[in-house]
Design an enzyme around this catalytic site. Structure first.
Site: not given
Ligand code: ATR
Length: 273
Positions: A65, A101, A130
């Site tokens: 990522k 996300d 996250a």
């Protein structure tokens, strides 16, 4: 035929091919979505080849990522803030990177606990990727006080610095003081993931009765964190919906239809675990 992928290393455990495969079938789209394992040392070349590969785009997962973030031609706002890309697409042969996300988290909360938007004070446990996406969602929703709590304080401090004066960093010992004034608590750590260490599970009993509790871990669906909240009669939202919702914007970009997150889809993905 339109084609998309998910790439990571390893990638065999990814649920994304089942998820997008379900939608391709549901909407009768002649397309494919496949898992492509790419070793870290080959990932930059993989990105370079993308415009001529025949793929419309795809998803990027661990450990690619950040490399994707550093190597695309254009970034959306969420990816810029989070520092990581999980969705790629092409626009006039330009490689674009986004992060869905934040959208996935917000859409899951909107679906299952729409009252989350009235909260002002939140605790975010964990300070990884996250956590960043979720802090961004909370700020967008108007949260005024976000307490990032992490086992390694320095990582929480780095995040708090990045997001400005509404975001405060703490170590685990601050949890008891913060709980009674918390509207919403989110676990982004792997505590409670099947087989993991639960010794640092916080005591949720001093949360207000109106507090909302969610976990981004969805294996098991009811994590020890959510079970403890459920036992106290608190409102809880499991983490599966975030996975399902974060897939929506990518599917729409590659295949041209905005897919729906239905109970049927949830059951399908749950049936695979
Ligand atoms: P992601 O990008 O998926 O959020 P990550 O960067 O690996 O994943 O972050 C995992 C988070 O879980 C970190 O905040 C980590 O704490 P440290 O920064 O101190 O490592 C946290 N974490 C993992 N296992 C934990 C445990 N058993 N107890 C408490 N926190 C834990």
């Amino acid at each position: 035929m339109k084609k998309a992928f998910v790439t990571g290393w390893p990638i065999h455990h990814s649920k994304s091919p089942d998820l997008h495969g379900f939608w391709l079938k549901q909407y009768g789209i002649e397309g494919s979505y496949e898992a492509v394992a790419v070793e870290p040392e080959n990932f930059q070349q993989f990105l370079k080849n993308l415009p001529k590969s025949g793929f419309s785009g795809g998803n990027v997962t661990i450990p690619h990522k950040e490399t994707a973030f550093a190597n695309v031609d254009h970034l959306d706002k969420a990816a810029k803030t989070i520092g990581a890309v999980n969705t790629l697409w092409l626009e006039n042969q330009r490689l674009c990177g986004g992060n869905t996300d934040t959208y996935g988290f917000s859409a899951n909360m909107d679906q299952f606990a729409p009252d989350w938007e009235h909260g002002k004070t939140a605790i975010v446990l964990g300070a990884g990727g996250a956590s960043r996406a979720i802090i961004f969602s909370l700020l967008e929703k108007g949260y005024q006080e976000i307490h990032v709590i992490n086992r390694t304080l320095e990582r929480a401090e780095n995040l708090a610095r990045l997001f400005g004066d509404k975001c405060h960093a703490h170590g685990w010992t601050s949890i008891p003081d913060l709980m009674p004034k918390t509207d919403f608590i989110i676990n982004t750590t792997s505590i409670g993931m099947a087989g993991s260490d639960v010794s640092m599970m916080p005591d949720l009993s001093t949360l207000p009765k109106s507090a909302i509790v969610t976990d981004i871990v969805y294996t098991p669906l009811e994590t020890p964190f959510l079970k403890s909240a459920n036992d106290l009669g608190l409102e809880t939202v499991d983490g599966l919906g975030m996975l399902l919702h974060q897939a929506v914007p990518g599917f729409e970009k590659w295949f041209g239809i905005r897919p729906e997150v239905t109970d049927e889809l949830r059951q399908h993905i749950l049936g695979l675990t």
